[in-house]
Design a protein around this motif. Structure first.
Motif, mmCIF file in Angstrom:
data_model
loop_
_atom_site.group_PDB
_atom_site.id
_atom_site.type_symbol
_atom_site.label_atom_id
_atom_site.label_comp_id
_atom_site.label_asym_id
_atom_site.label_seq_id
_atom_site.Cartn_x
_atom_site.Cartn_y
_atom_site.Cartn_z
ATOM 1 N N ALA A 54 -36.967 69.444 69.825
ATOM 2 C CA ALA A 54 -37.119 68.340 70.783
ATOM 3 C C ALA A 54 -35.897 67.428 70.812
ATOM 4 C CB ALA A 54 -38.366 67.520 70.425
ATOM 5 N N LEU A 55 -35.236 67.278 69.671
ATOM 6 C CA LEU A 55 -34.163 66.275 69.587
ATOM 7 C C LEU A 55 -33.038 66.449 70.611
ATOM 8 C CD1 LEU A 55 -33.942 65.618 65.751
ATOM 9 C CD2 LEU A 55 -34.433 63.926 67.529
ATOM 10 N N PRO A 56 -32.609 67.667 70.906
ATOM 11 C CA PRO A 56 -31.526 67.777 71.893
ATOM 12 C C PRO A 56 -31.880 67.194 73.267
ATOM 13 C CG PRO A 56 -31.792 69.844 70.709
ATOM 14 C CD PRO A 56 -32.947 68.965 70.325
ATOM 15 N N TYR A 57 -33.167 66.995 73.521
ATOM 16 C CA TYR A 57 -33.573 66.415 74.802
ATOM 17 C C TYR A 57 -33.589 64.881 74.783
ATOM 18 C CZ TYR A 57 -35.152 71.083 76.151
ATOM 19 O OH TYR A 57 -35.207 72.419 76.463
ATOM 20 N N VAL A 58 -33.404 64.309 73.617
ATOM 21 C CA VAL A 58 -33.478 62.842 73.510
ATOM 22 C C VAL A 58 -32.161 62.244 74.028
ATOM 23 C CG1 VAL A 58 -33.726 60.894 71.930
ATOM 24 C CG2 VAL A 58 -34.996 63.008 71.490
ATOM 25 N N GLY A 59 -32.224 61.527 75.116
ATOM 26 C CA GLY A 59 -31.027 60.884 75.671
ATOM 27 C C GLY A 59 -29.890 61.870 75.794
ATOM 28 N N VAL B 165 -39.096 69.121 81.740
ATOM 29 C CA VAL B 165 -38.422 69.085 83.029
ATOM 30 C C VAL B 165 -38.093 67.627 83.355
ATOM 31 C CG1 VAL B 165 -40.614 69.059 84.331
ATOM 32 C CG2 VAL B 165 -38.486 69.716 85.482
ATOM 33 N N SER B 166 -36.870 67.447 83.784
ATOM 34 C CA SER B 166 -36.418 66.128 84.180
ATOM 35 C C SER B 166 -35.419 66.354 85.310
ATOM 36 C CB SER B 166 -35.746 65.419 83.007
ATOM 37 O OG SER B 166 -34.741 66.254 82.452
ATOM 38 N N ALA B 167 -35.064 65.280 85.999
ATOM 39 C CA ALA B 167 -34.159 65.452 87.139
ATOM 40 C C ALA B 167 -32.809 65.960 86.655
ATOM 41 C CB ALA B 167 -34.016 64.139 87.891
ATOM 42 N N ARG B 168 -32.291 65.308 85.651
ATOM 43 C CA ARG B 168 -31.075 65.790 85.000
ATOM 44 C C ARG B 168 -31.435 66.043 83.553
ATOM 45 N NH1 ARG B 168 -27.464 60.627 86.336
ATOM 46 N NH2 ARG B 168 -29.295 59.793 85.296
ATOM 47 N N GLN B 169 -30.662 66.860 82.888
ATOM 48 C CA GLN B 169 -31.053 67.245 81.537
ATOM 49 C C GLN B 169 -31.304 66.051 80.618
ATOM 50 O OE1 GLN B 169 -29.611 70.804 80.016
ATOM 51 N NE2 GLN B 169 -29.389 70.065 77.924
ATOM 52 N N SER B 170 -30.474 65.005 80.764
ATOM 53 C CA SER B 170 -30.622 63.910 79.804
ATOM 54 C C SER B 170 -31.540 62.800 80.303
ATOM 55 C CB SER B 170 -29.245 63.353 79.467
ATOM 56 O OG SER B 170 -28.519 63.116 80.635
#
Lengths: 293, 155, 197, 801
Positions: free
Chosen positions: A96-101, A186-191
């Motif tokens: 999960a961490l790579p998706y944080v900010g 899923v998010s609009a942009r990866q970060s």
């Protein structure tokens, strides 16, 4: 975009921090500041005093303790990403961490900060809820702990009371050898903030039967939540209709809509990503040791 | 940003008692999250001062609340408007009270609100969650009024 | 409040309000204007500096929080006045920038990546710069610059920039050359041409 | 110069000379300029989309620490003229601060000046403004309705422009055509949103009567507008052009900010600066882009030949209009795209609404129009079951048909569209791409190929101004260059505008180096202030390679001619007998040779050796008129831009039907902008333009709710593409020189952006076509894709049931 004035203190202990917080209900804790500072800059938040706890050694570090990994509140997210201990014991958090900010915010953002901020889309609270972590809270009365599921109340709302300081997060470690995890969002942009994030962890026995399984969803409603996948336990995962299970478990989720995505979208994506996360977890667990069927 | 609100709440008090409570500025002051004072400025119209806070976010608001289309003791409409450092908002809602036994009633509400300014411009993503939370706090406080009456509460 | 910060290896002192960000302090109190304000809410990355070697948002830290850390700004990257670091030079080589506004933050992010990984994959590079928004380039030539810098760093024992000096400033001394008649000053450097070899 | 000689510096992969200072953090942006005693401004925005300002109470604000002044719109309006209007709409008046009435949420109502920006913000919170809310209009079609509340009561309606052009026999062609189709597409309001917001600092010297201005500006006639608005002579205004601009792509106009700050500097006798913060910039930087609804009708034959088009473009410029309505005008110069469409009916409607004001954005309205045209071509192909590239090929202007006169009066200079497309097709393996798409589809994914072909009109003629406003009779948009050779023989040349990353210094040095055959790296390029400048119209409309490059070329040619004349005089021969090479001049017959330094010495020191009538020194100047731009419009027809670059996009996009998040799997662009002066720069523009178009088509939008509130005021909701969202782009080059420019160059500052939104929309629509749906509004959000597919599946399930 400059913050309104405030005072700044850097106490030497958690006890002192709690004292300051208890004495002034408009004082706020600052740790990594990656969420709080934008709110200050926009003057959405206007505390009288910032209590900087980020250097308190007693709140820092990652340690293994009685079937759990305890992550001190001011441990930076990047430190967890780089931790061998966490890598071995908390595979779901590592996914999960790579998706944080994004990398620069993970360099400063803390685990406890993310927990205390309680953003409904945030990944660390999602993992905490999914795994049934305990949130340790310190105040003048000492340290207590509370299940993550009770800790998070709503968007940015937690059970933290004035004078409380989130001290650590105790993530349970699953000891089964055949363990698998899955994480999708899923998010609009990866970060960006997740529209929907799904986390799953599964343990199998030698025969490929599910010993334990958890699935959590973030971003859908007001807070991260677990969905009921208990039907999987005891079943042969190879033959179990996983997406059916997730679909029925997500059908009536309360979902929010915003300008980017609709509530319907969130429900559909929750079903799809929840299934994908669980399928990934199962596939990983089947591949891990034992006899792959 | 438009917000639709609606729902129903069970209140542990009689319909009549609830009606009285909802018309009592002292009760409302205690129940509306962050409300510091309500000053009557006309029949069924009040000026309110609020110090709103949700987690780190907070700000002061000045606004007005008025009650209209009253059908005592069963229904009324409420109109709220205010502005402050975080932005501004207004909304109207219709309340209907249905008795549910002698010591319990249901409060059914439906309305729309509009929030603008800073908080809508930078916080639309979680605005509806936060509003829901505030409404929740209002009803929790209202229920508390009936569960453990304090002085000045509606009888 | 008085703060003493270690910036680019030097201790600097300033008297700041607690609400003053590290970014504003670097720019206004230390006149290090290479760090830029883009959004002041932590999204664009134009203010990126290195804190203990790690890219961080200077708009998301108050100066009063920053004592005790090693802070590196873009001004701390060039080895000497007029001389560029390998990464900076690589950005010139591939034209990994246009308006230059996001560039200092971008270069610091790239620098930090290459400090611990001199053979990054394209994905590594994309991830490392994903917190730095560039509106001009579409990132293509930035990724190329980081790849090129990595390649050069891997061959770090080979002399850098063998093709000649810098491209912008004449390396010849105009006064010494002014007397030349045959050929003249303007041909003297005509063979020096930029461009990747 | 000798046209047969190979180019030495032009088109070579030379470094961009500006880059050195930027990589070192040594750019000099407006926020970096230190001025003694500088004061800072914060503004108070209107919370309402339309409201009468009943009262303003600044007493409490004035008492705050550090506060110097609180300025209201009433006061400023008394001291200044309204800001420039492009159209003849005298009652649509605009001042830097709202006067009497606020017309959009976020509009600046009051400005507070203090010692620091933080103090100004503290005080701004204390300004008490009483409003009386008024009726407002947000939606474009609503605004066009005569019954809508007028944003400017004095103007009477919200319609600024409603003009229908008919070029050619539209009705006849429609009647003759075998097929018709019509559709609507919507271009959502977005902008270029540079990472540097707009900033301006001004200083007034009452003793010298001089206003010094530093600004992050890209605005034609900027000093003129300041002087007019402040009612001071133009030679009392000194704009410093040597300020680096942190990105613009059209929007850095900043005239309202400048007038505000300049007025304050005069009133307070101290330098004053306003650097918009991101919130100021997003809600009221007045820098939003086109916001446009297209209704298109196409008449075509069974073989895919398009005969005629009717287009209605309704653009919502927001509360005020400067030059923004002209963004409906520029596309007239390429209204048929690269196609031989015989006739066009074009209705251009510009309306005001209670949204923030619109400003010029990269392409000046061309990218939205290209999106509409390309959607039409895709729809023709789909309707006929033909390959989409094939339909384009059938309609393209052939290379032997140039110069080609389009119905609206512009003659396209050159092009070879078929060859570019063939090269892209071969490079990308189009058939392979189709197979890949079909394989992905078979695996349950949504996959689509996007295609877009379009033109980039370049050269910066602004004939759309007189076309849309008859009172405007401007027919020149010149640009200039001066070259000075100093006493030691070093060359310095001038640029008379700011630069925001386009590499103008590199451009000018390269061109002059090429002509004079000297090393461009030894040529210094400077940007003098406006009082020392020659005319320029700033880098708008992809004009600098053509206009500034052209001016530098001609100035260098003049210099070379002077040197040749000077040398021939020494040799005692005719000018035709000498040869100029590498800065030296030789006389073949006598073997005499004069080196560069000797010309310099004679010109600077030996007047007695100069030919009669020659001025001493070595300095030349050229003011360049736009090639082909000579006339006022006639009967709604006009030669718009001199040059037309061509781009062809081929894209493969894939996404999961439930998640709907597009992944750009392949992006190939064929690009022909004639002779490339600096390949690095052109490549950067193209890649950056594509990224910008990815933002416009998938992510970026200024969203207003129905109550007129803007919901995307921060970078958390207004989403700029990051490195993750922009794929690796493959560029296929082709060069068809323009006959109208000195090296055959065409513009490229808008390249990529002009076609990528169309291409991405095309790919997504191809991907969802199997569901029988289409997505007709940009940006195409993830949820819009997923929701539309879900609805289609549900409808299908219902039919089955």
């Amino acid at each position: 975009m400059k913050p309104a004035p405030f005072a700044y203190v850097r106490p030497d202990s958690v006890a002192e921090a709690c004292e300051i917080l208890a004495a002034d209900e408009d004082a706020r804790i600052i740790a990594g500041g990656q969420t709080l500072i934008p709110m200050l800059a926009m003057r959405l938040a206007r505390p009288t005093k910032l209590v900087d706890i980020v250097r308190l050694k007693e709140l820092r570090g990652i340690r293994s303790e009685a079937g759990a990994i305890v992550v001190g509140a001011v441990t930076r997210q990047v430190e967890v990403e780089r931790s061998e201990l966490a890598r071995g014991a908390l595979p779901l958090l590592m996914k999960a961490l790579p998706y944080v900010g994004h990398p620069p915010t993970r360099n400063r953002g803390t685990v406890g900060g993310s927990i205390a901020n309680a953003d409904p889309s945030a990944e660390i609270p999602l993992v905490a809820v999914t795994l049934g972590a305990e949130i340790e809270i310190e105040n003048s009365g000492g340290r207590t702990s509370m299940p993550a599921d009770e800790f998070f109340i709503g968007a940015m709302v937690t059970s933290v009371m004035p004078g409380d300081c989130v001290a650590a997060v105790r993530f349970p470690v699953w000891s089964q050898p055949r363990l698998g995890t899955g994480f999708h969002e899923v998010s609009a942009r990866q970060s960006d903030f997740a529209f929907v994030a799904a986390a799953a962890q599964v343990a199998l026995d030698e025969d490929g039967r599910c010993i334990d399984a958890v699935v959590g969803l973030g971003g859908v409603g007001d807070r991260a939540q677990r969905i009921d996948v208990s039907a999987l336990v005891g079943q042969d995962v190879a033959r179990f209709p996983v997406s059916e299970l997730i679909r029925s478990a997500t059908e009536h989720l309360e979902a929010n809509s915003d300008l980017h995505v609709s509530a319907d979208y969130r429900r559909r994506a929750a079903a799809a990503l929840g299934a994908r996360a669980l399928e990934d977890a199962i596939a990983e667990a089947r591949a891990a040791g034992g006899v792959v069927q | 940003m438009k917000l639709d609100i609606g729902g129903s709440e069970t209140i542990p008090g009689s319909a009549d008692a609830l009606w009285v409570a909802l018309n009592d500025p002292k009760v409302l002051t205690r129940c509306i999250p962050g409300c510091k004072s309500m000053v009557e400025i006309g029949p069924d119209a009040y000026k309110v001062d609020m110090q709103l806070r949700v987690a780190a976010v907070g700000g002061s608001f000045e606004g007005e609340i008025s009650l209209f289309d009253k059908e005592a003791p069963r229904a009324c409409s409420i109109k709220v408007s205010g502005a402050g450092s975080l932005g501004h908002g207004n909304g109207t809602a219709r309340f209907e009270i249905e008795p549910d036994g002698d010591h319990s009633c249901r409060l059914i509400y439906k309305g729309t609100g509009e929030i603008g300014g800073l908080v809508a411009g930078v916080g639309q993503r979680i605005l509806s969650s936060v509003s829901k939370h505030l409404i929740g706090r209002f009803f929790a406080a209202l229920r508390k009024e009936f569960e453990a009456p304090v002085s000045g509460a509606a009888e | 409040m008085k703060v003493t910060l270690k910036v680019n290896g030097r201790l600097r002192t300033a008297d700041v309000e607690p609400r003053k960000t590290l970014l504003d302090t670097l720019r206004e109190d230390f006149l290090l204007t290479g760090s830029h304000a883009g959004c002041e809410h932590g999204v664009c990355g134009a203010c990126t500096v290195l804190i203990d070697g790690e890219p961080s948002r200077a708009c998301l830290m108050f100066a009063v929080q920053a004592d005790g850390y090693e802070i590196t700004t873009i001004e701390g990257l060039a080895p000497a006045p007029g001389e560029l670091s390998v990464v900076q030079d690589a950005f010139c080589e591939t034209h990994g920038l246009q308006c230059g506004y996001c560039t200092p933050g971008m270069i610091l992010s790239a620098h930090a990546l290459l400090e611990h990984n001199d053979a990054p994959t394209r994905e590594d590079i994309v991830e490392a710069i994903s917190g730095n928004i560039c509106r001009c380039t579409g990132y293509g030539q930035i990724v190329e610059a980081v790849e090129f810098a990595a390649e050069r760093l891997r061959k770090t024992n080979a002399p850098r920039n063998v093709t000649g000096g810098s491209d912008d400033e004449p390396s010849i001394d105009p006064a010494a050359e002014a007397g030349a008649r045959e050929g003249g000053v303007l041909e003297a450097a005509a063979t020096r041409q930029g461009g990747r070899q | 110069m000798n046209p047969a000689a190979p180019l030495k510096f032009v088109s070579s992969n030379r470094r961009v000379r500006e880059d050195r200072r930027f990589v070192a953090g040594q750019g000099r942006y407006v926020a970096d300029i230190a001025l003694e005693g500088l004061l800072h401004v914060a503004v108070v925005p209107s919370p309402h989309p339309a409201a009468r300002i009943v009262s303003i109470n600044a007493a409490e604000a004035m008492k705050m620490p550090g506060v110097h002044y609180v300025l209201t719109g009433e006061e400023l309006a008394k001291a200044t003229e309204p800001l420039m209007n492009g159209l003849d709409t005298p009652n649509v008046r605009r001042y830097p601060l709202a006067v009497g009435q606020a017309r959009y949420a976020g509009e600046w109502v009051v400005a507070v000046v203090a010692e620091t920006r933080a103090q100004a913000e503290d005080a701004a919170e204390k300004v008490r403004i009483e409003y009386e809310q008024l009726a407002y209009v947000i939606d474009s079609e609503d605004a066009f309705d005569p019954k809508s509340p007028p944003v400017h009561a004095g103007h009477g309606s919200n319609v600024l422009l409603d003009k229908t052009f008919v070029w050619g026999e539209v009705e006849k062609h429609f009647a003759e055509s075998e097929r018709h189709l019509s559709f609507r597409v919507v271009w959502g309001r977005n902008s270029t949103v540079p990472i540097e917001t707009f900033g301006v600092a001004a200083k007034w010297d009452p003793w010298r009567e001089m206003l010094d201005v530093w600004a992050s500006i890209q605005m034609p006639k900027y000093p003129d507008q300041i002087a007019r608005a402040l009612r001071i002579p133009l030679n009392n205004v000194r704009v410093h052009f040597d300020v680096d601009v942190g990105g613009s792509y059209g929007v850095k106009r900043g005239i309202k900010q400048t007038v505000l700050v300049s007025h304050l500097a005069r009133v307070l006798g101290r330098p004053v600066r306003l650097i918009e913060d991101r919130l100021d910039n997003m809600r009221a930087g007045d820098a939003h882009g086109p916001d446009r609804i297209f209704d298109v009708e196409i008449a075509f034959n069974d073989d895919g030949i398009v005969n005629s088009m009717k287009m209605r473009a309704l653009d919502n410029v927001g509360a005020y209009a400067g030059r923004s309505p002209f963004q409906l005008g520029k596309p007239i110069g390429a209204i048929v795209g690269p196609y031989k469409i015989k006739s066009v009916q074009y209705r251009a409607i510009s309306v005001t609404s209670n949204k923030a004001a619109q400003e010029a954005v990269r392409g000046f309205g061309q990218s939205p129009t290209n999106y509409a045209i390309e959607t039409a071509i895709d729809k023709v192909a789909v309707a006929l079951g033909l390959d989409r590239i094939e339909v384009r090929r059938r309609n393209f202007i052939r290379s032997d048909e140039f110069p080609y006169l389009i119905p609206s009066g512009t003659r396209y200079d050159s092009g070879d569209y078929h060859t570019v497309v063939a090269k892209v097709r071969a490079h990308a393996d189009y058939e392979g791409l189709i197979r890949e798409r079909d394989t992905l589809r078979a695996a349950g994914q949504c996959a689509g190929i996007g295609i877009a072909a379009c033109l980039e009109p370049s050269g910066g003629n602004s004939s759309f101004e007189p076309l849309l406003n008859e009172k405007n009779t401007t027919t020149t948009w010149m640009d200039s260059c001066r070259i000075v050779v100093d006493g030691l023989g070093f060359v310095t040349a001038t640029i008379h505008t700011t630069s925001s990353g386009q590499g103008h210094e590199t451009l000018v040095a390269t061109v002059i180096g090429e002509v004079l055959e000297i090393d461009p790296d030894l040529i210094r390029i400077v940007r003098p202030d406006s009082l020392n400048s020659l005319p320029s119209n700033t880098p708008v409309g992809s004009r600098m390679a053509i206009m500034l490059g052209g001016a530098a070329f001609h100035a260098a040619q003049k210099l070379k001619a002077k040197i040749i004349k000077l040398a021939a005089h020494q040799f005692g021969c005719a000018e035709q007998e000498v040869i100029y090479a590498g800065g030296a001049v030789s006389h073949g017959a006598s073997g005499k040779k004069l080196a560069w330094a000797e010309h310099v010495n004679i010109a600077h020191r030996n007047f007695h050796l100069l030919p009669e009538g020659m001025e001493p020194g070595l300095e030349t100047t050229h003011v360049m008129q736009v090639p082909t731009g000579t006339k006022l419009p006639e009967n709604g027809r006009v030669q718009m831009y001199p040059c037309h670059s061509f781009e062809f996009h081929l894209v493969l996009i894939v996404f999961d039907p439930v998640i709907g998040k597009p992944e750009i799997r392949r992006y190939v662009i064929g690009h022909d902008c004639g002779t490339v002066i600096n390949p690095h720069i052109v490549k950067g523009m193209t890649l950056g333009g594509i990224a910008h178009g990815i933002g416009a088509s998938l992510l970026e939008e200024f969203v207003y709710d129905s109550e007129g509130q803007m919901l995307t005021q921060s970078f958390m909701d207004y989403l700029l593409p990051s490195s993750h969202e922009v794929p690796k782009v493959e560029i296929v080059h082709h060069c068809t020189p323009s006959p109208f420019t000195v090296f055959g160059q065409k513009g490229s500052g808008e390249s990529g952006y002009l076609g990528s939104p169309a291409a991405i929309s095309s790919a997504i629509n191809d991907a969802v076509a199997p569901f029988g749906i289409s997505l007709a509004k940009l940006p195409i959000r993830i949820a819009a894709i997923s929701d539309a597919i879900a609805a289609a599946r549900e409808a299908k399930a219902k039919v089955k049931a």
